[in-house]
Every structure is written in C-alpha cells, then in structure tokens.
Design an enzyme around this catalytic site. Structure first.
Site, PDB file in Angstrom:
ATOM      1  CB  CYS A  24      -0.884  -0.022   1.248  1.00 14.87           C
ATOM      2  SG  CYS A  24      -1.996   1.398   1.352  1.00 14.87           S
ATOM      3  CG  HIS A  55      -5.781  -2.596  -0.887  1.00 19.64           C
ATOM      4  ND1 HIS A  55      -4.658  -3.148  -0.310  1.00 19.64           N
ATOM      5  CD2 HIS A  55      -5.587  -1.245  -0.862  1.00 19.64           C
ATOM      6  CE1 HIS A  55      -3.841  -2.163   0.071  1.00 19.64           C
ATOM      7  NE2 HIS A  55      -4.374  -1.002  -0.265  1.00 19.64           N
ATOM      8  CD  GLU A  56      -6.941   0.978  -3.775  1.00 20.98           C
ATOM      9  OE1 GLU A  56      -7.034   1.964  -3.019  1.00 20.98           O
ATOM     10  OE2 GLU A  56      -5.847   0.448  -4.043  1.00 20.98           O
TER      11      GLU A  56
HETATM   12 ZN    ZN Z   1      -3.754   0.968  -0.036  1.00 15.90          ZN
END
Ligand code: ZN
Length: 170
Positions: A97, A139-140
């Site tokens: 990330c 994830h987003e």
């Molecule tokens: Zn991220």
C-alpha cells in the site's frame, strides 16, 4: 499529490458519499489520483490516501516494478462503490500500500465479487470481478471505510518488509 501515510488519522475515517459526480472537482481529483498511482507504481489508490475523504478510488492494474504479474487494464474511476455479493472462496496473496511504505502482507480476500459503482460519466455499473482486480477493489474499498491491509492480516508472521519480500517471494 502527497500520500497520507500510516498514522495519519485521515486514513481511519469513514469517507463521505459523493452526491454529484459530474463536477469539475471530482473529474480533476480522479485525474490527479490516476497520475499519482502511476508515478508511484501503484495498481490502485483511494481518495482518502490524498487526504480527500470521499468515496472515490482508482483501479489501475498494470505490470510494474512493484507488481510485475498484475494484469493490464485502463485506469478506472470508481465512485460510491458497493459489494453486492462475495464468493465464499478466499485467496491469500501479497499486498502492499502506498500509505504503508516498505511493507508487504499476505492477505486473504474473496476470490470473486459482484460490485456496483458510479462512473465519472454518472452511469451506475454492475460488474463481476475476480482474482487480482477483485483484490484491488476490496483493498481500495477498505480505504473508504478506514481500514488498511494490515488490519486484514491473519497473523503478523504474514507481514514482510519490502526488501525481504523482493528477496524471498517475488
Ligand atoms: Zn492501499
């Protein structure tokens, strides 16, 4: 754009829904996010990561130094996303990330998801996503809900430094 990093409280906020999509401000934010993801070899980026607490993220899978096996797709702006259904099958794979620099984690995600979101043109789309792109979406979307990939670790033994990841895994 400057990327908020782990410890910045903006990353832990619940981001606000976007009421009107076809505005200059939203179009510009999407453009800036795409450029920021590209400049940092990211395969996705969410608005809270650039300190804009609204429900917008970019899916931008493509092979890069950070993700050599990523499939290539046109960068897509995803607004007010929801997951309608999730496969029971979970897959563990590596994530990083831009807001958590220098770390990689082996993270379980649903292998397939059915999603709905609004495009920059204002259309509401429904899609089925699988594997790596489904992983980026999950994830987003977590970023819009104040969650980071490290919150999804099954064990801290699945957390590596980027250097060890590059040496041992990639
Ligand atoms: Zn991220």
């Amino acid at each position: 754009m400057d990327i908020a990093q782990l410890g910045n409280p903006i990353l832990r906020n619940q981001a606000k829904p976007i009421d009107s999509v076809a505005t200059e401000a939203i179009t510009q934010l999407a453009k800036d996010l795409i450029a920021t993801a590209e400049a940092n070899n990211g395969v996705g980026i969410a608005a809270p990561q650039v300190s804009e607490s609204c429900r917008l993220f970019i899916l931008a899978s493509r092979p890069s130094i950070r993700y050599p096996h990523a499939p290539k797709m046109k960068p897509t702006a995803v607004i007010n996303p929801v997951i309608l259904s999730r496969s029971t099958e979970m897959v563990k794979d590596w994530e990083g990330c831009l807001s958590v620099p220098g770390l990689r984690g082996l993270i379980p995600r649903h292998q397939e998801i059915e999603v709905e979101y609004t495009t920059l043109e204002g259309d509401r789309l429904r899609q089925t996503l699988t594997d790596f792109v489904a992983r980026i979406f999950q994830h987003e979307l977590d970023h819009l809900n104040g969650l980071l990939f490290i919150d999804r670790l099954e064990t801290t033994q699945d957390l590596y430094t980027e250097a060890e990841y590059l040496k041992r895994v990639l």
